[in-house]
Write an enzyme that holds these catalytic residues in place. Structure first.
Site, PDB file in Angstrom:
ATOM      1  N   LYS A   1       2.242   2.225  -5.063  1.00 41.55           N
ATOM      2  CA  LYS A   1       2.875   1.719  -6.298  1.00 41.55           C
ATOM      3  C   LYS A   1       2.027   2.052  -7.525  1.00 41.55           C
ATOM      4  O   LYS A   1       2.552   2.366  -8.584  1.00 41.55           O
ATOM      5  CB  LYS A   1       3.077   0.195  -6.210  1.00 41.55           C
ATOM      6  CG  LYS A   1       4.019  -0.226  -5.106  1.00 41.55           C
ATOM      7  CD  LYS A   1       4.090  -1.733  -4.967  1.00 41.55           C
ATOM      8  CE  LYS A   1       2.822  -2.360  -4.433  1.00 41.55           C
ATOM      9  NZ  LYS A   1       2.470  -1.994  -3.042  1.00 41.55           N
TER      10      LYS A   1
ATOM     11  N   GLN B   1       1.845  -5.783  -3.094  1.00 43.69           N
ATOM     12  CA  GLN B   1       2.283  -5.899  -1.697  1.00 43.69           C
ATOM     13  C   GLN B   1       3.696  -5.323  -1.485  1.00 43.69           C
ATOM     14  O   GLN B   1       4.132  -4.503  -2.278  1.00 43.69           O
ATOM     15  CB  GLN B   1       2.196  -7.358  -1.214  1.00 43.69           C
ATOM     16  CG  GLN B   1       0.771  -7.818  -0.960  1.00 43.69           C
ATOM     17  CD  GLN B   1       0.177  -8.663  -2.061  1.00 43.69           C
ATOM     18  OE1 GLN B   1       0.874  -9.199  -2.903  1.00 43.69           O
ATOM     19  NE2 GLN B   1      -1.127  -8.766  -2.079  1.00 43.69           N
TER      20      GLN B   1
ATOM     21  N   GLY C   1      -4.624  -4.118  -4.067  1.00 39.56           N
ATOM     22  CA  GLY C   1      -5.473  -3.106  -4.684  1.00 39.56           C
ATOM     23  C   GLY C   1      -4.677  -1.837  -4.872  1.00 39.56           C
ATOM     24  O   GLY C   1      -4.040  -1.352  -3.940  1.00 39.56           O
ATOM     25  N   HIS C   2      -4.642  -1.354  -6.091  1.00 39.36           N
ATOM     26  CA  HIS C   2      -3.930  -0.105  -6.356  1.00 39.36           C
ATOM     27  C   HIS C   2      -4.949   0.985  -6.651  1.00 39.36           C
ATOM     28  O   HIS C   2      -5.845   0.781  -7.464  1.00 39.36           O
ATOM     29  CB  HIS C   2      -3.042  -0.232  -7.593  1.00 39.36           C
ATOM     30  CG  HIS C   2      -1.988  -1.279  -7.475  1.00 39.36           C
ATOM     31  ND1 HIS C   2      -1.153  -1.366  -6.389  1.00 39.36           N
ATOM     32  CD2 HIS C   2      -1.622  -2.266  -8.297  1.00 39.36           C
ATOM     33  CE1 HIS C   2      -0.309  -2.367  -6.581  1.00 39.36           C
ATOM     34  NE2 HIS C   2      -0.580  -2.941  -7.718  1.00 39.36           N
TER      35      HIS C   2
ATOM     36  N   ASP D   1       0.824  -1.229   0.000  1.00 40.44           N
ATOM     37  CA  ASP D   1       0.000   0.000   0.000  1.00 40.44           C
ATOM     38  C   ASP D   1       0.847   1.262   0.000  1.00 40.44           C
ATOM     39  O   ASP D   1       0.419   2.306   0.507  1.00 40.44           O
ATOM     40  CB  ASP D   1      -0.947   0.032   1.223  1.00 40.44           C
ATOM     41  CG  ASP D   1      -1.749  -1.244   1.369  1.00 40.44           C
ATOM     42  OD1 ASP D   1      -2.282  -1.696   0.353  1.00 40.44           O
ATOM     43  OD2 ASP D   1      -1.833  -1.781   2.491  1.00 40.44           O
TER      44      ASP D   1
HETATM   45  P1  GDP Z   1      -0.488   0.500  -3.757  1.00 43.21           P
HETATM   46  O1  GDP Z   1      -1.200  -0.789  -3.560  1.00 43.21           O
HETATM   47  O2  GDP Z   1       0.942   0.435  -3.358  1.00 43.21           O
HETATM   48  O3  GDP Z   1      -0.683   1.050  -5.131  1.00 43.21           O
HETATM   49  O4  GDP Z   1      -1.140   1.566  -2.761  1.00 43.21           O
HETATM   50  P2  GDP Z   1      -2.696   1.861  -2.498  1.00 43.21           P
HETATM   51  O5  GDP Z   1      -3.391   2.199  -3.742  1.00 43.21           O
HETATM   52  O6  GDP Z   1      -3.274   0.772  -1.672  1.00 43.21           O
HETATM   53  O7  GDP Z   1      -2.628   3.107  -1.519  1.00 43.21           O
HETATM   54  C1  GDP Z   1      -2.058   4.267  -1.863  1.00 43.21           C
HETATM   55  C2  GDP Z   1      -3.070   5.377  -1.643  1.00 43.21           C
HETATM   56  O8  GDP Z   1      -2.364   6.567  -1.414  1.00 43.21           O
HETATM   57  C3  GDP Z   1      -3.955   5.632  -2.825  1.00 43.21           C
HETATM   58  O9  GDP Z   1      -5.222   6.070  -2.378  1.00 43.21           O
HETATM   59  C4  GDP Z   1      -3.236   6.761  -3.559  1.00 43.21           C
HETATM   60  O10 GDP Z   1      -4.117   7.580  -4.321  1.00 43.21           O
HETATM   61  C5  GDP Z   1      -2.678   7.526  -2.412  1.00 43.21           C
HETATM   62  N1  GDP Z   1      -1.404   8.207  -2.666  1.00 43.21           N
HETATM   63  C6  GDP Z   1      -0.348   7.785  -3.429  1.00 43.21           C
HETATM   64  N2  GDP Z   1       0.676   8.649  -3.308  1.00 43.21           N
HETATM   65  C7  GDP Z   1       0.265   9.616  -2.449  1.00 43.21           C
HETATM   66  C8  GDP Z   1       0.900  10.770  -1.898  1.00 43.21           C
HETATM   67  O11 GDP Z   1       2.044  11.086  -2.176  1.00 43.21           O
HETATM   68  N3  GDP Z   1       0.168  11.522  -1.017  1.00 43.21           N
HETATM   69  C9  GDP Z   1      -1.103  11.211  -0.678  1.00 43.21           C
HETATM   70  N4  GDP Z   1      -1.729  11.995   0.187  1.00 43.21           N
HETATM   71  N5  GDP Z   1      -1.721  10.109  -1.170  1.00 43.21           N
HETATM   72  C10 GDP Z   1      -1.044   9.335  -2.033  1.00 43.21           C
END
Ligand code: GDP
Length: 437
Positions: free
Chosen positions: A16, A223, A40-41, A13
């Site tokens: 990515k 992950q 989930g991204h 999370d």
């Molecule tokens: P992933 O599985 O690694 O892609 O991460 P997730 O999607 O589960 O969670 C990342 C969340 O953080 C998402 O809601 C993104 O829109 C948000 N996000 C990503 N980068 C940033 C950031 O630099 N700042 C903020 N405030 N939110 C971010």
């Protein structure tokens, strides 16, 4: 141009999806290489806000070919729904392909996932009940059914009936629940097969060919390092490797093809599900981070556990992935803080540990040793230049680079694609957009 793996440096999370969506603008191929729909991204871009579980985050770039690699476990129902949702919102999938070697999540995988977790009772691992553990167990037990099987109904039927014989014995004799019907699953999966057939093909040769031609290929992980079955906090881990090493196997490339490995890290730590997390903040600070960053799982909406950045775990994430670069996300979440902390070592009974322990029972006893740093107390979401960041934010980034022994090449200051500070180009081009590089 280059082959670049994008992996999670912490417990997942990290953001990515945003980083892949951003870099995919220049990519020829984007390959998701591990995990399943337990990941989930969230991607926010000019098309809107999307939650992707299986489709690579490069799908919004029409010129990029997107591949669900052989290392991914696919629930066909989830994938078809995701494709339909994308179509309904004007995002095409003509350039999406599914590896014929990717394993399929079957109804008995999800059922057994829930039953196994129930049996663990207090020792529950906090799985997402998506069948991920059971499908990867079947893969190595040589009981799995792969996407390519859907293209031949006779082969599919014979694989399904062999697997189901064993699964029904377990369901009825061990868990004392009714057996599953061969005919029902067969009919349902044949329908899925007809819908997915245009997407299924041998994909590893496409990826190798693009790499050989010097195209920009992105390998998208799911992950994070600390959930790796070998190097994570076993048994509180996921069932396929999220590490850069697995990006080769999950796509069909040799390790020499990979030019850069980018680890995505949040400016703080989060973890979802059970298992030790030394810097967890069960207080107002943790609640504040959760609220401000909306730290709730994309797949399950479970609240994520939040805490200060753990540089002991982070260094380990850098080392086991062989990172060349860090993409640091969520730096904006610290905008209101007058001071922040980084965990630089653990105290474990009478010892000070600077290396991440392999045994979870030791990690459970570890207490963080913190270093205090100044905050910056101003909004950085609109900043696009490293030099324009407040001194506190620049110092924080530099300190992380020192502690992790890895350069921060990209900083994310918000969820939007454009809310990014590029310190060093990550696509193999030599055009740094900041004088700091
Ligand atoms: P992933 O599985 O690694 O892609 O991460 P997730 O999607 O589960 O969670 C990342 C969340 O953080 C998402 O809601 C993104 O829109 C948000 N996000 C990503 N980068 C940033 C950031 O630099 N700042 C903020 N405030 N939110 C971010």
């Amino acid at each position: 141009m280059a082959v670049v793996a994008i992996v999670g440096g912490q417990w997942g999370d990290e953001g990515k999806g945003k980083i892949v969506d951003l870099l995919a603008e220049k990519a020829r191929i984007v390959v998701r290489f591990s995990g399943g729909d337990n990941a989930g991204h969230t991607v926010i871009n000019p098309y809107g806000e999307f939650q992707l579980h299986l489709v690579p985050s490069g799908i919004f770039t029409p010129e990029a070919t997107c591949i669900i690699g052989n290392g991914v476990a696919i629930n066909p129902a989830v994938l078809l729904k995701e494709i339909e949702d994308l179509h309904n919102r004007g995002v095409g999938t003509a350039s999406l392909f599914i590896s014929d070697r990717a394993h399929l999540i079957m109804p008995y995988h999800t059922l057994l996932d829930a039953l196994e977790e129930e049996t663990r009772s207090k020792g529950a691992l906090g799985t997402t009940h998506r069948g991920i553990g059971p499908v990867f167990a079947d893969k190595v037990a040589r009981l799995g059914i792969r996407a390519g099987c859907l293209l031949d109904k006779d082969i599919f039927r014979s694989r399904l009936s062999a697997a189901l014989q064993l699964k029904n014995a377990i369901l009825t004799k061990v868990y004392e629940v009714p057996p599953l019907s061969l005919e029902e699953i067969y009919d349902q999966y044949c329908r899925y097969g007809e819908q997915l057939a245009p997407y299924i093909r041998e994909t590893s040769s496409m990826i190798r060919q693009a790499a050989a031609q010097g195209e920009f290929v992105l390998l998208e992980g799911a992950q994070g390092a600390l959930l790796d079955p070998d190097f994570g906090t076993y048994p509180y881990v996921t069932s396929s490797s999220p590490l850069a090493g697995a990006s080769c196997i999950g796509a069909g490339l040799g390790p020499r093809e990979i030019d850069r490995v980018v680890g995505v890290f949040k400016a703080y730590s989060t973890r979802v599900g059970a298992g030790p997390m030394p810097t967890e903040l069960k207080n107002q600070i943790g609640d504040f981070i959760r609220r401000k960053a909306d730290e709730y799982g994309v797949t399950t909406r479970r609240p994520r556990r939040c805490g200060w950045f753990d540089a002991v775990a982070g260094r380990f994430g850098v080392e086991v992935n062989g990172l060349t670069d860090i993409a640091l996300t969520h730096l904006d979440i610290y905008d209101d803080f007058s001071a922040v902390k980084i965990c630089t070592a653990y105290r474990c009974e009478d010892e000070v540990l600077t290396a991440f322990p392999s045994d979870v029972t030791i990690l459970e006893k570890c207490r963080p040793i913190y270093e205090d740093l100044d905050g910056w107390q101003e909004s950085i979401s609109g900043i696009r230049d490293f030099e324009k960041l407040p001194a506190g934010a620049r110092n924080y980034v530099s300190r992380l680079e020192d502690l992790l022994s890895c350069p921060v090449s990209l900083i994310s200051v918000g969820s939007g694609r454009e809310q990014t500070i590029s310190v060093k180009a990550l696509n193999g081009e030599s055009s740094p957009s900041s004088s700091r590089a």
